[in-house]
Design a protein around this motif. Structure first.
Motif, PDB file in Angstrom:
ATOM      1  N   HIS A  99      16.744  88.744  99.763  1.00 21.96           N
ATOM      2  CA  HIS A  99      17.220  87.660 100.625  1.00 21.96           C
ATOM      3  C   HIS A  99      17.865  86.557  99.788  1.00 21.96           C
ATOM      4  CE1 HIS A  99      13.844  88.960 103.567  1.00 21.96           C
ATOM      5  NE2 HIS A  99      14.998  89.393 104.031  1.00 21.96           N
ATOM      6  N   ILE A 100      17.231  86.266  98.636  1.00 21.08           N
ATOM      7  CA  ILE A 100      17.756  85.200  97.762  1.00 21.08           C
ATOM      8  C   ILE A 100      19.164  85.568  97.298  1.00 21.08           C
ATOM      9  CG2 ILE A 100      17.473  84.086  95.508  1.00 21.08           C
ATOM     10  CD1 ILE A 100      14.423  84.198  95.989  1.00 21.08           C
ATOM     11  N   ALA A 101      19.344  86.852  96.951  1.00 18.66           N
ATOM     12  CA  ALA A 101      20.672  87.318  96.518  1.00 18.66           C
ATOM     13  C   ALA A 101      21.662  87.255  97.674  1.00 18.66           C
ATOM     14  CB  ALA A 101      20.575  88.740  95.967  1.00 18.66           C
ATOM     15  N   MET A 102      21.228  87.749  98.854  1.00 12.57           N
ATOM     16  CA  MET A 102      22.120  87.769 100.014  1.00 12.57           C
ATOM     17  C   MET A 102      22.563  86.361 100.404  1.00 12.57           C
ATOM     18  SD  MET A 102      21.236  88.913 103.886  1.00 12.57           S
ATOM     19  CE  MET A 102      20.337  87.426 104.113  1.00 12.57           C
ATOM     20  N   LEU A 103      21.613  85.419 100.396  1.00 14.25           N
ATOM     21  CA  LEU A 103      21.924  84.046 100.795  1.00 14.25           C
ATOM     22  C   LEU A 103      22.538  83.239  99.641  1.00 14.25           C
ATOM     23  CD1 LEU A 103      18.643  83.346 102.826  1.00 14.25           C
ATOM     24  CD2 LEU A 103      20.936  83.667 103.790  1.00 14.25           C
ATOM     25  N   GLU A 104      22.609  83.895  98.454  1.00 19.59           N
ATOM     26  CA  GLU A 104      23.144  83.254  97.242  1.00 19.59           C
ATOM     27  C   GLU A 104      22.411  81.950  96.926  1.00 19.59           C
ATOM     28  OE1 GLU A 104      27.431  83.057  97.372  1.00 19.59           O
ATOM     29  OE2 GLU A 104      27.621  85.189  97.812  1.00 19.59           O
ATOM     30  N   LEU A 105      21.075  82.000  97.034  1.00 19.75           N
ATOM     31  CA  LEU A 105      20.269  80.806  96.734  1.00 19.75           C
ATOM     32  C   LEU A 105      20.066  80.650  95.234  1.00 19.75           C
ATOM     33  CD1 LEU A 105      17.508  81.136  99.512  1.00 19.75           C
ATOM     34  CD2 LEU A 105      19.728  79.986  99.629  1.00 19.75           C
ATOM     35  N   ALA A 106      20.135  81.779  94.514  1.00 19.19           N
ATOM     36  CA  ALA A 106      19.995  81.778  93.055  1.00 19.19           C
ATOM     37  C   ALA A 106      20.494  83.126  92.547  1.00 19.19           C
ATOM     38  CB  ALA A 106      18.541  81.578  92.654  1.00 19.19           C
ATOM     39  N   THR A 107      20.888  83.156  91.267  1.00 12.52           N
ATOM     40  CA  THR A 107      21.314  84.419  90.677  1.00 12.52           C
ATOM     41  C   THR A 107      20.068  85.230  90.292  1.00 12.52           C
ATOM     42  OG1 THR A 107      21.271  83.560  88.424  1.00 12.52           O
ATOM     43  CG2 THR A 107      23.341  83.262  89.665  1.00 12.52           C
ATOM     44  N   PRO A 108      20.208  86.556  90.129  1.00 11.84           N
ATOM     45  CA  PRO A 108      19.047  87.360  89.712  1.00 11.84           C
ATOM     46  C   PRO A 108      18.435  86.844  88.408  1.00 11.84           C
ATOM     47  CG  PRO A 108      20.827  88.775  90.461  1.00 11.84           C
ATOM     48  CD  PRO A 108      21.383  87.382  90.435  1.00 11.84           C
ATOM     49  N   ASP A 109      19.283  86.355  87.505  1.00 16.56           N
ATOM     50  CA  ASP A 109      18.765  85.805  86.244  1.00 16.56           C
ATOM     51  C   ASP A 109      17.927  84.550  86.510  1.00 16.56           C
ATOM     52  OD1 ASP A 109      18.614  85.518  83.318  1.00 16.56           O
ATOM     53  OD2 ASP A 109      19.799  83.694  83.717  1.00 16.56           O
ATOM     54  N   GLN A 110      18.415  83.701  87.422  1.00 13.79           N
ATOM     55  CA  GLN A 110      17.646  82.492  87.764  1.00 13.79           C
ATOM     56  C   GLN A 110      16.319  82.862  88.417  1.00 13.79           C
ATOM     57  OE1 GLN A 110      20.609  80.348  90.082  1.00 13.79           O
ATOM     58  NE2 GLN A 110      20.741  78.767  88.513  1.00 13.79           N
ATOM     59  N   VAL A 111      16.333  83.919  89.254  1.00 18.25           N
ATOM     60  CA  VAL A 111      15.095  84.336  89.916  1.00 18.25           C
ATOM     61  C   VAL A 111      14.062  84.775  88.875  1.00 18.25           C
ATOM     62  CG1 VAL A 111      14.028  85.973  91.529  1.00 18.25           C
ATOM     63  CG2 VAL A 111      16.240  84.951  92.070  1.00 18.25           C
ATOM     64  N   SER A 112      14.506  85.510  87.850  1.00 16.98           N
ATOM     65  CA  SER A 112      13.503  85.898  86.841  1.00 16.98           C
ATOM     66  C   SER A 112      13.046  84.684  86.037  1.00 16.98           C
ATOM     67  CB  SER A 112      13.973  87.047  85.945  1.00 16.98           C
ATOM     68  OG  SER A 112      15.277  86.887  85.578  1.00 16.98           O
ATOM     69  N   GLN A 113      13.944  83.720  85.816  1.00 19.26           N
ATOM     70  CA  GLN A 113      13.512  82.467  85.160  1.00 19.26           C
ATOM     71  C   GLN A 113      12.500  81.711  86.021  1.00 19.26           C
ATOM     72  OE1 GLN A 113      16.389  79.729  83.240  1.00 19.26           O
ATOM     73  NE2 GLN A 113      17.955  81.228  83.724  1.00 19.26           N
ATOM     74  N   LEU A 114      12.764  81.687  87.348  1.00 16.44           N
ATOM     75  CA  LEU A 114      11.859  80.985  88.278  1.00 16.44           C
ATOM     76  C   LEU A 114      10.461  81.571  88.218  1.00 16.44           C
ATOM     77  CD1 LEU A 114      13.714  80.461  91.694  1.00 16.44           C
ATOM     78  CD2 LEU A 114      13.306  78.819  89.874  1.00 16.44           C
ATOM     79  N   ARG A 115      10.412  82.907  88.255  1.00 16.96           N
ATOM     80  CA  ARG A 115       9.119  83.597  88.249  1.00 16.96           C
ATOM     81  C   ARG A 115       8.342  83.275  86.962  1.00 16.96           C
ATOM     82  NH1 ARG A 115       7.126  87.771  90.945  1.00 16.96           N
ATOM     83  NH2 ARG A 115       9.079  88.280  91.989  1.00 16.96           N
ATOM     84  N   LYS A 116       9.053  83.353  85.829  1.00 15.54           N
ATOM     85  CA  LYS A 116       8.395  83.092  84.539  1.00 15.54           C
ATOM     86  C   LYS A 116       7.941  81.635  84.462  1.00 15.54           C
ATOM     87  CE  LYS A 116       8.884  83.286  79.554  1.00 15.54           C
ATOM     88  NZ  LYS A 116       8.337  81.929  79.420  1.00 15.54           N
ATOM     89  N   LEU A 117       8.824  80.725  84.869  1.00 17.50           N
ATOM     90  CA  LEU A 117       8.500  79.300  84.851  1.00 17.50           C
ATOM     91  C   LEU A 117       7.279  79.016  85.728  1.00 17.50           C
ATOM     92  CD1 LEU A 117       9.489  76.564  83.783  1.00 17.50           C
ATOM     93  CD2 LEU A 117      11.095  76.444  85.691  1.00 17.50           C
ATOM     94  N   ALA A 118       7.272  79.601  86.933  1.00 14.91           N
ATOM     95  CA  ALA A 118       6.170  79.369  87.873  1.00 14.91           C
ATOM     96  C   ALA A 118       4.844  79.855  87.280  1.00 14.91           C
ATOM     97  CB  ALA A 118       6.461  80.068  89.200  1.00 14.91           C
ATOM     98  N   LEU A 119       4.864  81.028  86.635  1.00 18.75           N
ATOM     99  CA  LEU A 119       3.629  81.558  86.051  1.00 18.75           C
ATOM    100  C   LEU A 119       3.195  80.740  84.831  1.00 18.75           C
ATOM    101  CD1 LEU A 119       4.287  85.393  86.488  1.00 18.75           C
ATOM    102  CD2 LEU A 119       2.575  84.001  87.700  1.00 18.75           C
ATOM    103  N   ASP A 120       4.159  80.267  84.039  1.00 21.06           N
ATOM    104  CA  ASP A 120       3.831  79.391  82.900  1.00 21.06           C
ATOM    105  C   ASP A 120       3.205  78.093  83.389  1.00 21.06           C
ATOM    106  OD1 ASP A 120       4.788  81.151  81.051  1.00 21.06           O
ATOM    107  OD2 ASP A 120       6.646  80.065  80.610  1.00 21.06           O
TER     108      ASP A 120
END
Ligand SMILES: Nc1ncnc2c1ncn2[C@@H]1O[C@H](COP(=O)(O)OP(=O)(O)OP(=O)(O)O)[C@@H](O)[C@H]1O
Ligand SMILES: [Mg+2]
Length: 245
Positions: free
Chosen positions: A135-156
């Motif tokens: 959905h994030i990709a479809m709605l262009e809310l963030a790039t796939p690279d940003q999504v993996s950064q978000l996940r890592k940042l959130a867990l950190d």
């Protein structure tokens, strides 16, 4: 022009400053829940959440997390880096509570095997629905690279916040963060971290209602709301910020 109101939200007001890359975030006493269906005020919440968020942002910075925090300039105001907030609310859960219990039939208070990251579409008109990476990709809310950064940042952030709240004798059940890109495109932890955005349970109290030290007291009309925020403020401010991470 400097010092004009840029945006008034439910919990904070953002003002411009002389520097286009810096905003003033003013914390309000207003409290809302259930997408603003429930409204009220919590005495001194603005000052308490500003103090709590300032302290936590400094703690996270000391532990290598990039945040928008610049400095606290008054009891309820902080200077922050202006960012373009991604329209994604990132939730990290350590224990099941709130919407996930209904959605997946989990028992409230059940410890998750590992921290769970969830993405919600930051859109009040739609009631902030849960979304997938597709959905994030479809709605262009963030790039796939940003999504993996978000996940890592959130867990950190979760890792450091768990250690932080451990020192407060509070269990970090779950929390929501907002992340934005600064003028260089670098992702920064933005918005706030406070009892409005975290579920915190007092480790000393066994009773499932009495142990609640966060906005769930307001959501569920449990009473002693300002008292809980005061107690969290006291414990948070007592945590030492490491100089050398
Ligand atoms: N550093 C920042 N730069 C730009 N905007 C920010 C920054 N930090 C937070 N914001 C935004 O400022 C607003 C803060 O206000 P508040 O928390 O009151 O909003 P809200 O009522 O929760 O509404 P919403 O988040 O849906 O806009 C939010 O929209 C948030 O995304
Ligand atoms: Mg908000």
């Amino acid at each position: 022009m400097s010092g004009t109101k840029l945006y008034e939200g439910k919990a904070k007001i953002l003002f411009t400053t002389d520097d286009p890359n810096i905003l003033l975030s003013q914390y309000k006493d207003d409290a809302t829940a259930f997408n603003a269906l429930k409204k009220g005020t919590i005495a001194n919440k603005g000052e308490m959440n500003c103090a709590i968020a300032s302290h936590i942002f400094q703690y996270l910075e000391a532990n290598g997390i990039a945040t928008h925090f610049i400095s606290q300039v008054s009891p309820n105001e902080m200077q922050v880096a202006a960012v373009k907030i991604l329209a994604i609310e990132v939730v990290v859960r350590n224990i099941a509570a709130g919407s996930i219990c209904k959605r997946l039939g989990l028992e409230k208070g059940q410890t998750l095997n590992e921290p769970l990251v969830e993405f919600f579409y930051k859109n009040d008109d739609l009631g902030d629905p849960l979304i997938t990476e597709d959905h994030i990709a479809m709605l262009e809310l963030a790039t796939p690279d940003q999504v993996s950064q978000l996940r890592k940042l959130a867990l950190d952030i979760n890792h450091h916040l768990q250690a932080f709240f451990e020192q407060c004798n509070l269990t970090l059940v779950d929390f929501k963060v907002e992340i934005g890109a600064n003028y260089q495109g670098k992702l920064l932890l933005a918005d706030e971290i406070s009892p409005d955005t975290c579920r915190l349970w007092d480790k000393n109290i066994a009773d499932p209602s009495d142990r609640i030290m966060d906005k769930d007291r307001f959501r569920q009309d449990l009473g002693k709301i300002a008292e809980a925020y005061q107690e969290v403020t006291k414990r948070v401010l007592a945590v030492k910020i490491p100089i050398h991470p």
